[in-house]
Each structure stands twice: as C-alpha cells, then as structure tokens.
Design a protein around this motif. Structure first.
Motif, short mmCIF file in Angstrom:
data_model
loop_
_atom_site.label_atom_id
_atom_site.label_comp_id
_atom_site.label_asym_id
_atom_site.label_seq_id
_atom_site.Cartn_x
_atom_site.Cartn_y
_atom_site.Cartn_z
N LYS A 12 41.70 38.22 42.07
CA LYS A 12 41.19 39.04 40.97
C LYS A 12 40.81 38.16 39.78
O LYS A 12 41.42 37.11 39.56
CB LYS A 12 42.23 40.07 40.53
CG LYS A 12 42.48 41.17 41.54
CD LYS A 12 41.28 42.08 41.63
CE LYS A 12 41.53 43.26 42.55
NZ LYS A 12 40.31 44.03 42.76
N ILE A 13 39.81 38.61 39.04
CA ILE A 13 39.40 37.93 37.81
C ILE A 13 39.30 38.99 36.72
O ILE A 13 38.70 40.05 36.93
CB ILE A 13 38.03 37.24 37.98
CG1 ILE A 13 38.09 36.20 39.09
CG2 ILE A 13 37.60 36.60 36.65
CD1 ILE A 13 36.75 35.59 39.44
N GLU A 14 39.91 38.71 35.57
CA GLU A 14 39.85 39.65 34.44
C GLU A 14 38.93 39.10 33.36
O GLU A 14 38.88 37.89 33.14
CB GLU A 14 41.26 39.86 33.88
CG GLU A 14 42.20 40.54 34.87
CD GLU A 14 43.63 40.64 34.37
OE1 GLU A 14 43.96 40.01 33.36
OE2 GLU A 14 44.42 41.36 35.01
N GLY A 15 38.21 40.01 32.71
CA GLY A 15 37.37 39.63 31.59
C GLY A 15 35.88 39.58 31.87
O GLY A 15 35.10 39.27 30.98
N MET A 16 35.48 39.90 33.11
CA MET A 16 34.04 39.92 33.43
C MET A 16 33.45 41.25 33.01
O MET A 16 34.07 42.29 33.22
CB MET A 16 33.82 39.77 34.94
CG MET A 16 34.24 38.45 35.52
SD MET A 16 33.68 38.29 37.24
CE MET A 16 34.56 39.62 38.06
N ASP A 17 32.25 41.22 32.40
CA ASP A 17 31.61 42.48 32.06
C ASP A 17 30.11 42.49 32.30
O ASP A 17 29.44 43.47 31.96
CB ASP A 17 31.95 42.90 30.62
CG ASP A 17 31.56 41.83 29.62
OD1 ASP A 17 30.76 40.94 29.96
OD2 ASP A 17 32.06 41.89 28.48
N SER A 41 32.39 39.29 42.65
CA SER A 41 32.01 40.70 42.58
C SER A 41 32.40 41.28 41.23
O SER A 41 33.59 41.36 40.90
CB SER A 41 32.69 41.50 43.69
OG SER A 41 32.52 42.89 43.47
N LEU A 42 31.39 41.68 40.46
CA LEU A 42 31.65 42.32 39.17
C LEU A 42 32.30 43.69 39.39
O LEU A 42 33.24 44.07 38.70
CB LEU A 42 30.34 42.46 38.39
CG LEU A 42 30.41 43.07 37.00
CD1 LEU A 42 31.33 42.25 36.10
CD2 LEU A 42 29.03 43.17 36.39
N ALA A 43 31.83 44.43 40.40
CA ALA A 43 32.34 45.77 40.69
C ALA A 43 33.83 45.76 41.05
O ALA A 43 34.58 46.64 40.65
CB ALA A 43 31.54 46.42 41.81
N ASP A 44 34.26 44.74 41.80
CA ASP A 44 35.65 44.65 42.24
C ASP A 44 36.50 43.76 41.35
O ASP A 44 37.70 43.62 41.59
CB ASP A 44 35.73 44.11 43.67
CG ASP A 44 35.10 45.07 44.69
OD1 ASP A 44 35.03 46.28 44.40
OD2 ASP A 44 34.69 44.60 45.75
#
Length: 74
Positions: A12-17, A41-44
């Motif tokens: 998982k990666i946090e902070g993508m928008d 994956s931005l959606a996931d």
C-alpha cells in the motif's frame, strides 16, 4: 549457473491523489537496480513491483517511495 527467481511484491502507498503521483513513484522505483517492473494503482493506493531480491530489498523500494514524498505503511 542458476538464474535468480524474480519476486513480485505488493504494498500500500498513502498520499497519492493524481496521475502525477503515480508516475513519480513509478519513476523512483524503476530507477533502482534490480527492479524489473513497476505498476502503481491510484484506485487501489498500491504498487506491484517485480524485483530481483539479490539486487534490491523490499525496504530499499519502500525508502524510494518515501523519498519521493509518499508513505508506505509497515
């Protein structure tokens, strides 16, 4: 001579928008020696990375993502 088995990891990666975030992360991870493929994956809010574990560690990949300005929950 045996060929090293490639591993695939997902995290998982946090902070993508946005799409720019995705390309920034993909570019940072792809630059590491031993990384064969990267799909973010931005959606996931996740990344799928195919790597050679002899050349690059999971932690090194996480650090590259964090250095690019994003969080990897561990």
């Amino acid at each position: 001579m045996t060929q090293t088995q490639l591993q695939t990891i997902e995290f998982k990666i946090e902070g993508m928008d946005c799409g720019h975030c995705v390309s920034t992360i993909e570019k940072a991870v792809r630059a590491l020696p031993g990384v064969d493929a990267v799909k973010v994956s931005l959606a996931d809010s996740s990344a799928l990375v195919k790597l050679n574990p002899v050349k690059v560690s999971r932690d090194t990949i996480y650090e590259a993502v964090e250095h690019a300005g994003f969080d990897v929950p561990r």
